[in-house]
Motif scaffolding. Sequence first.
Motif, PDB file in Angstrom:
ATOM      1  N   MET A   1       0.827  -1.212   0.000  1.00  0.00           N
ATOM      2  CA  MET A   1       0.000   0.000   0.000  1.00  0.00           C
ATOM      3  C   MET A   1       0.858   1.257   0.000  1.00  0.00           C
ATOM      4  N   VAL A   2       1.931   1.248   0.798  1.00  0.00           N
ATOM      5  CA  VAL A   2       2.817   2.424   0.820  1.00  0.00           C
ATOM      6  C   VAL A   2       3.512   2.574  -0.525  1.00  0.00           C
ATOM      7  N   GLY A   3       4.043   1.476  -1.069  1.00  0.00           N
ATOM      8  CA  GLY A   3       4.716   1.548  -2.361  1.00  0.00           C
ATOM      9  C   GLY A   3       3.783   2.027  -3.456  1.00  0.00           C
TER      10      GLY A   3
ATOM     11  N   LYS B   1       5.199   4.165   6.585  1.00  0.00           N
ATOM     12  CA  LYS B   1       4.168   5.196   6.448  1.00  0.00           C
ATOM     13  C   LYS B   1       4.760   6.609   6.508  1.00  0.00           C
ATOM     14  N   ALA B   2       5.882   6.742   7.209  1.00  0.00           N
ATOM     15  CA  ALA B   2       6.525   8.053   7.284  1.00  0.00           C
ATOM     16  C   ALA B   2       7.043   8.506   5.934  1.00  0.00           C
ATOM     17  N   LEU B   3       7.304   7.545   5.037  1.00  0.00           N
ATOM     18  CA  LEU B   3       7.799   7.897   3.707  1.00  0.00           C
ATOM     19  C   LEU B   3       6.753   8.668   2.921  1.00  0.00           C
TER      20      LEU B   3
ATOM     21  N   ALA C   1      18.450   3.309   0.398  1.00  0.00           N
ATOM     22  CA  ALA C   1      18.969   2.809   1.671  1.00  0.00           C
ATOM     23  C   ALA C   1      17.925   2.910   2.778  1.00  0.00           C
ATOM     24  N   VAL C   2      17.074   3.907   2.686  1.00  0.00           N
ATOM     25  CA  VAL C   2      16.011   4.065   3.683  1.00  0.00           C
ATOM     26  C   VAL C   2      14.984   2.956   3.536  1.00  0.00           C
ATOM     27  N   VAL C   3      14.654   2.604   2.293  1.00  0.00           N
ATOM     28  CA  VAL C   3      13.677   1.542   2.040  1.00  0.00           C
ATOM     29  C   VAL C   3      14.200   0.194   2.536  1.00  0.00           C
ATOM     30  N   SER C   4      15.465  -0.082   2.302  1.00  0.00           N
ATOM     31  CA  SER C   4      16.021  -1.386   2.672  1.00  0.00           C
ATOM     32  C   SER C   4      16.209  -1.551   4.171  1.00  0.00           C
ATOM     33  N   ASP C   5      16.205  -0.452   4.924  1.00  0.00           N
ATOM     34  CA  ASP C   5      16.388  -0.511   6.374  1.00  0.00           C
ATOM     35  C   ASP C   5      15.102  -1.021   7.026  1.00  0.00           C
ATOM     36  N   PRO C   6      15.117  -2.214   7.636  1.00  0.00           N
ATOM     37  CA  PRO C   6      13.880  -2.766   8.206  1.00  0.00           C
ATOM     38  C   PRO C   6      13.319  -1.961   9.367  1.00  0.00           C
TER      39      PRO C   6
END
Length: 403
Positions: free
Chosen positions: A373-375, A398-400, A388-393
């Motif tokens: 849903m976010v993507g 939702k903050a993106l 790098a932010v996406v890959s960080d678990p």
Amino acid sequence: MSNVIVVGAGQAGASVVARLRTQGFDGDVTLIGEEPFPPYQRPPLSKAYLLGEMDRERLYLRPESYYAEQDITLHLGAPVTAIDTVARRLTVGDQTLTYDDLVLTTGSTPRRLPAAIGGDLDGVLMVRGLQDVDAMAPRFAAGARVLIVGGGYIGLEAAAVAAKRGLQVTLVEMADRILQRVAAPQTSDFFRDLHMRHGVDLREGVGLDHLTGEAGAVVGAVLSDGSTLNVDFVLVGVGIAPNTTLAEAAGVRLDNGIATDAFGRTSVPHIWAAGDCASFPRNGQHMRLESVGNAIDQAECVADNILGAEKPYDAKPWFWSDQYDVKLQIAGLGTGYDTIVVRTGDGDTLSHWYYAGDRLLAIDAMNDPRAYMVGKRLIEAGKSPVRAVVSDPTTDLKALLKA
């Protein structure tokens, strides 16, 4: 404009007629379908319905009573044989119907194996419609040996159902890997491992040379690597082709399907097209999208434009696939990607994010509806978070959306 006829009673056709009524159109609406059933969902056919987990009535997009209540005339089990574009009339069986606007939602047909390699043998099956699945259901008995030809989503979903029913499943894919045309290697790797863990004999880089038969029924297969199989039946999942015969005979321009402009109009006045059969302009070329989402969205856009909206179709691609206990959800189109960002989530959740440079193109989410849903919202908004932010678990996805 007082009479709209829609040819093709699938998801797109049903969406056109429903949208016309909800938008206040009070003229005549007719929906014509080749099959003897009211419009129904096709994705569950080879999954929940074949497994016996869904009754036929639950397949129907709307109760049969809906069409009479909305004053929509249904012509079922009656193929259209000719269109007179000058007089604006069409032939259905022994009837002639006139139209002010005509919408072609004729869908698509699975590609068949050539007769020269045994494609016409009894027991060589395809998942096309409800009657096909009803006919093949008795073959799905535990221990039966099935060969599945094609490692796209159709073939993989069929393999999952067969394996769950206890069949001996062999799947062959002529390309180097399953899902090669539609997904990144990382997604292929995930589903290869999933199927092999469920006992599927999955062979990549191997095609079908020919089938062998006895008394007109398939009994075996010879593969491109020279190996042989004994089989009880064969399921073919090698893609689909748009149904354009009727449009072509009427002089409608084709381009990877029935070509439309941005509004859904074809080259012939007063004829429109939507769904699997229709190609539309996007990013400087004509493209088709084979999905439920596209069928609904494009059909509703065409209905609005018949009523004068003059609204170009803005495709927002989304797809899904159910295999075993995995729900794959896809948003966007990964064509042209150069990097895959892998994100692991809680439990067994996983997502693959497709980037071209720093631009986010698409996402494959496995059992991860939040990432999907976010993507999807990021892609539709034209936002591309740093890889790098996406890959960080630990990143709050939702903050993106607020960045």
